[in-house]
Design a protein around this motif. Sequence first.
Motif, PDB file in Angstrom:
ATOM      1  N   PRO A 200       0.821  -1.221   0.000  1.00  0.00           N
ATOM      2  CA  PRO A 200       0.000   0.000   0.000  1.00  0.00           C
ATOM      3  C   PRO A 200       0.849   1.263   0.000  1.00  0.00           C
ATOM      4  O   PRO A 200       1.928   1.304   0.599  1.00  0.00           O
ATOM      5  CB  PRO A 200      -0.819  -0.120   1.291  1.00  0.00           C
ATOM      6  N   CYS A 201       0.365   2.307  -0.683  1.00  0.00           N
ATOM      7  CA  CYS A 201       1.003   3.628  -0.725  1.00  0.00           C
ATOM      8  C   CYS A 201      -0.077   4.695  -0.514  1.00  0.00           C
ATOM      9  O   CYS A 201      -1.257   4.455  -0.754  1.00  0.00           O
ATOM     10  CB  CYS A 201       1.695   3.867  -2.070  1.00  0.00           C
ATOM     11  N   ASP A 202       0.354   5.877  -0.084  1.00  0.00           N
ATOM     12  CA  ASP A 202      -0.624   6.947   0.147  1.00  0.00           C
ATOM     13  C   ASP A 202       0.110   8.245   0.441  1.00  0.00           C
ATOM     14  O   ASP A 202       1.338   8.271   0.596  1.00  0.00           O
ATOM     15  CB  ASP A 202      -1.535   6.593   1.328  1.00  0.00           C
ATOM     16  N   VAL A 203      -0.669   9.335   0.550  1.00  0.00           N
ATOM     17  CA  VAL A 203      -0.092  10.627   0.912  1.00  0.00           C
ATOM     18  C   VAL A 203       0.156  10.711   2.410  1.00  0.00           C
ATOM     19  O   VAL A 203       0.815  11.647   2.881  1.00  0.00           O
ATOM     20  CB  VAL A 203      -0.999  11.789   0.472  1.00  0.00           C
ATOM     21  N   ILE A 204      -0.384   9.793   3.177  1.00  0.00           N
ATOM     22  CA  ILE A 204      -0.057   9.678   4.597  1.00  0.00           C
ATOM     23  C   ILE A 204       0.590   8.310   4.808  1.00  0.00           C
ATOM     24  O   ILE A 204       0.280   7.356   4.092  1.00  0.00           O
ATOM     25  CB  ILE A 204      -1.290   9.848   5.506  1.00  0.00           C
ATOM     26  N   PRO A 205       1.506   8.165   5.754  1.00  0.00           N
ATOM     27  CA  PRO A 205       2.258   6.915   5.889  1.00  0.00           C
ATOM     28  C   PRO A 205       1.357   5.743   6.251  1.00  0.00           C
ATOM     29  O   PRO A 205       0.546   5.831   7.177  1.00  0.00           O
ATOM     30  CB  PRO A 205       3.239   7.213   7.026  1.00  0.00           C
ATOM     31  N   PRO A 206       1.465   4.626   5.515  1.00  0.00           N
ATOM     32  CA  PRO A 206       0.754   3.413   5.927  1.00  0.00           C
ATOM     33  C   PRO A 206       1.393   2.816   7.174  1.00  0.00           C
ATOM     34  O   PRO A 206       2.468   3.253   7.616  1.00  0.00           O
ATOM     35  CB  PRO A 206       0.915   2.481   4.713  1.00  0.00           C
ATOM     36  N   GLU A 207       0.735   1.827   7.757  1.00  0.00           N
ATOM     37  CA  GLU A 207       1.255   1.204   8.968  1.00  0.00           C
ATOM     38  C   GLU A 207       2.516   0.406   8.658  1.00  0.00           C
ATOM     39  O   GLU A 207       2.711  -0.090   7.545  1.00  0.00           O
ATOM     40  CB  GLU A 207       0.193   0.294   9.584  1.00  0.00           C
ATOM     41  N   GLY A 208       3.369   0.257   9.673  1.00  0.00           N
ATOM     42  CA  GLY A 208       4.579  -0.535   9.525  1.00  0.00           C
ATOM     43  C   GLY A 208       5.760   0.312   9.064  1.00  0.00           C
ATOM     44  O   GLY A 208       5.709   1.549   9.035  1.00  0.00           O
ATOM     45  N   ARG A 209       6.843  -0.358   8.684  1.00  0.00           N
ATOM     46  CA  ARG A 209       8.016   0.325   8.172  1.00  0.00           C
ATOM     47  C   ARG A 209       7.692   0.907   6.801  1.00  0.00           C
ATOM     48  O   ARG A 209       6.985   0.299   6.010  1.00  0.00           O
ATOM     49  CB  ARG A 209       9.184  -0.651   8.077  1.00  0.00           C
ATOM     50  N   ILE A 210       8.214   2.084   6.538  1.00  0.00           N
ATOM     51  CA  ILE A 210       7.810   2.769   5.310  1.00  0.00           C
ATOM     52  C   ILE A 210       9.015   3.198   4.483  1.00  0.00           C
ATOM     53  O   ILE A 210      10.146   3.290   4.973  1.00  0.00           O
ATOM     54  CB  ILE A 210       6.950   4.006   5.609  1.00  0.00           C
ATOM     55  N   CYS A 211       8.736   3.448   3.214  1.00  0.00           N
ATOM     56  CA  CYS A 211       9.648   4.144   2.315  1.00  0.00           C
ATOM     57  C   CYS A 211       9.059   5.534   2.079  1.00  0.00           C
ATOM     58  O   CYS A 211       7.873   5.665   1.770  1.00  0.00           O
ATOM     59  CB  CYS A 211       9.771   3.412   0.978  1.00  0.00           C
ATOM     60  N   ASN A 212       9.890   6.546   2.246  1.00  0.00           N
ATOM     61  CA  ASN A 212       9.437   7.927   2.174  1.00  0.00           C
ATOM     62  C   ASN A 212       9.917   8.551   0.864  1.00  0.00           C
ATOM     63  O   ASN A 212      11.107   8.766   0.675  1.00  0.00           O
ATOM     64  CB  ASN A 212       9.981   8.711   3.370  1.00  0.00           C
ATOM     65  N   TYR A 213       8.981   8.843  -0.035  1.00  0.00           N
ATOM     66  CA  TYR A 213       9.310   9.459  -1.318  1.00  0.00           C
ATOM     67  C   TYR A 213       8.841  10.910  -1.366  1.00  0.00           C
ATOM     68  O   TYR A 213       8.745  11.497  -2.446  1.00  0.00           O
ATOM     69  CB  TYR A 213       8.641   8.674  -2.454  1.00  0.00           C
ATOM     70  N   SER A 214       8.563  11.478  -0.234  1.00  0.00           N
ATOM     71  CA  SER A 214       8.024  12.838  -0.187  1.00  0.00           C
ATOM     72  C   SER A 214       9.037  13.849  -0.705  1.00  0.00           C
ATOM     73  O   SER A 214      10.234  13.740  -0.460  1.00  0.00           O
ATOM     74  CB  SER A 214       7.629  13.202   1.245  1.00  0.00           C
ATOM     75  N   ASP A 215       8.526  14.819  -1.434  1.00  0.00           N
ATOM     76  CA  ASP A 215       9.329  15.957  -1.857  1.00  0.00           C
ATOM     77  C   ASP A 215       8.865  17.146  -1.027  1.00  0.00           C
ATOM     78  O   ASP A 215       7.905  17.834  -1.381  1.00  0.00           O
ATOM     79  CB  ASP A 215       9.154  16.215  -3.353  1.00  0.00           C
ATOM     80  N   VAL A 216       9.526  17.349   0.089  1.00  0.00           N
ATOM     81  CA  VAL A 216       9.087  18.354   1.059  1.00  0.00           C
ATOM     82  C   VAL A 216       9.160  19.754   0.456  1.00  0.00           C
ATOM     83  O   VAL A 216       8.317  20.610   0.729  1.00  0.00           O
ATOM     84  CB  VAL A 216       9.945  18.258   2.332  1.00  0.00           C
ATOM     85  N   ARG A 217      10.134  19.980  -0.398  1.00  0.00           N
ATOM     86  CA  ARG A 217      10.352  21.311  -0.953  1.00  0.00           C
ATOM     87  C   ARG A 217       9.132  21.795  -1.747  1.00  0.00           C
ATOM     88  O   ARG A 217       8.814  22.985  -1.746  1.00  0.00           O
ATOM     89  CB  ARG A 217      11.580  21.289  -1.848  1.00  0.00           C
ATOM     90  N   VAL A 218       8.446  20.882  -2.430  1.00  0.00           N
ATOM     91  CA  VAL A 218       7.293  21.277  -3.251  1.00  0.00           C
ATOM     92  C   VAL A 218       5.982  20.815  -2.626  1.00  0.00           C
ATOM     93  O   VAL A 218       4.943  20.842  -3.268  1.00  0.00           O
ATOM     94  CB  VAL A 218       7.420  20.722  -4.690  1.00  0.00           C
ATOM     95  N   TYR A 219       6.053  20.385  -1.389  1.00  0.00           N
ATOM     96  CA  TYR A 219       4.898  19.888  -0.649  1.00  0.00           C
ATOM     97  C   TYR A 219       4.192  18.768  -1.401  1.00  0.00           C
ATOM     98  O   TYR A 219       3.030  18.907  -1.820  1.00  0.00           O
ATOM     99  CB  TYR A 219       3.902  20.991  -0.293  1.00  0.00           C
ATOM    100  N   ALA A 220       4.910  17.669  -1.554  1.00  0.00           N
ATOM    101  CA  ALA A 220       4.364  16.491  -2.230  1.00  0.00           C
ATOM    102  C   ALA A 220       4.639  15.264  -1.373  1.00  0.00           C
ATOM    103  O   ALA A 220       5.612  14.532  -1.595  1.00  0.00           O
ATOM    104  CB  ALA A 220       4.988  16.334  -3.608  1.00  0.00           C
ATOM    105  N   PRO A 221       3.799  15.013  -0.343  1.00  0.00           N
ATOM    106  CA  PRO A 221       4.004  13.839   0.502  1.00  0.00           C
ATOM    107  C   PRO A 221       3.659  12.559  -0.253  1.00  0.00           C
ATOM    108  O   PRO A 221       2.655  12.496  -0.965  1.00  0.00           O
ATOM    109  CB  PRO A 221       3.042  14.078   1.672  1.00  0.00           C
ATOM    110  N   TRP A 222       4.486  11.545  -0.103  1.00  0.00           N
ATOM    111  CA  TRP A 222       4.194  10.248  -0.704  1.00  0.00           C
ATOM    112  C   TRP A 222       4.965   9.154   0.028  1.00  0.00           C
ATOM    113  O   TRP A 222       6.173   9.271   0.231  1.00  0.00           O
ATOM    114  CB  TRP A 222       4.527  10.207  -2.195  1.00  0.00           C
ATOM    115  N   TYR A 223       4.247   8.097   0.439  1.00  0.00           N
ATOM    116  CA  TYR A 223       4.828   7.019   1.225  1.00  0.00           C
ATOM    117  C   TYR A 223       4.340   5.669   0.714  1.00  0.00           C
ATOM    118  O   TYR A 223       3.227   5.548   0.214  1.00  0.00           O
ATOM    119  CB  TYR A 223       4.436   7.146   2.699  1.00  0.00           C
ATOM    120  N   CYS A 224       5.181   4.671   0.865  1.00  0.00           N
ATOM    121  CA  CYS A 224       4.788   3.288   0.611  1.00  0.00           C
ATOM    122  C   CYS A 224       5.297   2.434   1.766  1.00  0.00           C
ATOM    123  O   CYS A 224       6.327   2.745   2.379  1.00  0.00           O
ATOM    124  CB  CYS A 224       5.385   2.750  -0.693  1.00  0.00           C
TER     125      CYS A 224
END
Length: 566
Positions: free
Chosen positions: A227-251
């Motif tokens: 699962p992936c989403d704009v908010i972190p899913p449960e468990g250990r995550i991979c963080n692909y967010s681009d904070v500079r442009v305000y683009a949160p993304w997690y898997c």
Amino acid sequence: MYRPPPPPNMSKYAISSASLLFVICYACSILVFNIESDDFGNNKKNTIPLIPISSTQANRTTNSDRCRISTVNGNLVDKIVNFTSAINESSWRNDISHITSGSKSIFYIYNPRNIYHVRDEILVRIQARDMQGRNKTFGGDYFRARMVSPARNASVNPNGIVDRGDGTYDAHFTIRWPGRSDISVILVHPAEAVSVIRRAIQQLPNRLVYSGLFVAPWNHQVKETVPCDVIPPEGRICNYSDVRVYAPWYCRKPSIENLQCSHLNDICSYDSEARRKVEQITTKDERELLTQMKIPLWSSTSLTASERVDTCEPNLSLCNLRHVPRDMYAHGYFLQDKWHPFDCKSKHFERNEISKCLTNKRFYIYGDSTGRQFMEYLLKYLTGFKTIEDENENLGPHKHYHPQHNITLFHVFHGMPFRTGKCSSFREVRYVSNELDQLEGGPDLVILLSLWAHFQKTSLFLYEQRILGILDAADRLLKRSPGTSIIFKGANTRQVGDFFWTVSSTDWIAYQFELKLRQIISRSSVNVGFIDAWDLSSAHYSEDDIHPNDVILGTMIDQLLTHVCM
């Protein structure tokens, strides 16, 4: 102006402090939604917005009406009733006959006259009734109205619709052409459906389900979907967010040994899982209610107007797109399928004039398919383009070049979130702010930004921050390259199907996002333009469509070219 914080000096895939800040802010926005306001900025008294205008706005006089307007009804409403919703949930759930009915509701011209002239104002009173034909005693229904002349291919929106809070609504029109005109009114959503939509948004801020496909580069048979989403899913995550442009993304981090965060290959969006979640929080009756939308009221109301003897042509300047209307009422009308703005003149561009205007220019489009339509329209009407790049059908990039006129057309999607119903390469995801920061602009560069349709299934908070980040990047580009033209295209009305689409993409939701977009741009000091696609698409007599027809699309292109080339 909003300035995104710089990326933290931490591990690439760990939860950064800035990402944690987003999660906290996002959670707070949902908490505030529950306590003080909903996700669309309505106050804690459970206000249901319709078209929030005052009677002064409804009866306003525009520059184009300086010749003279005959006011028929005057100020019938002292002020907009910012009412507290009086919906009794238990009453309509126990007896669905209490729900507002489009087929039972009526409308009529208030204080009708025997003789009408062009530029007269009229007021159309709408009386909401339930399924038993009983008058409703509270507001909150979402109505839309139009004045139409099929013989003249003419149509116009009201100057506004005032919710009186007692089950009646006032639509204010100004007659814009001579001859017979018909008034039409549709019930987009009854108040009871709006309350269900609001609750669904509250319980499911993200009404779309994503997954990520990880593939091992050493063996493509080694793969895992998470699962992936704009908010972190449960468990250990991979963080692909681009904070500079305000683009949160997690898997969620893959469980297969040696599959790393860097092995994310595709992002997939699924309606079926999101649909199941909506089904879990709604009843059968509610889902049935959500499918009954855009019901026409069957009252037969028409009038015939004569041209005035004192006709005159107001001295109007050519339109530019610098003014961003914060309101959502009429700013023009269609006549013979040509758009006539109230306060300025818009030029219609013939095929050869389009080519001349765009000669030696780069036209770059960032955003969804309603922006990509501009490129598709030009490719259809202007021959001679050569395809340079044509990658992913949905995300792009798409690039076309016209050697004779030295015109470049380019489109790429706006990044996450997106809804395509299938999988797309994560490596092709680009964010608008980053793209703008890589551009060298100038008078030869025209940029169109269209971000709305895919954001409606997410938080208004996320949308606001993304737009602010894009405006920040636009400001940097304009300082580097003065003379660059940057134009936002707003949302347009659309057709919607079943209950799931109603809580994901209905016009009621689009309306709230559009108000927020206009508010952000109008408050900004960044020199950008704005195309009012909402007024154009809702005013035209054709059926609503996520991808407007060529009359509406051509009008938007005329506005853009008038702004750029005149």
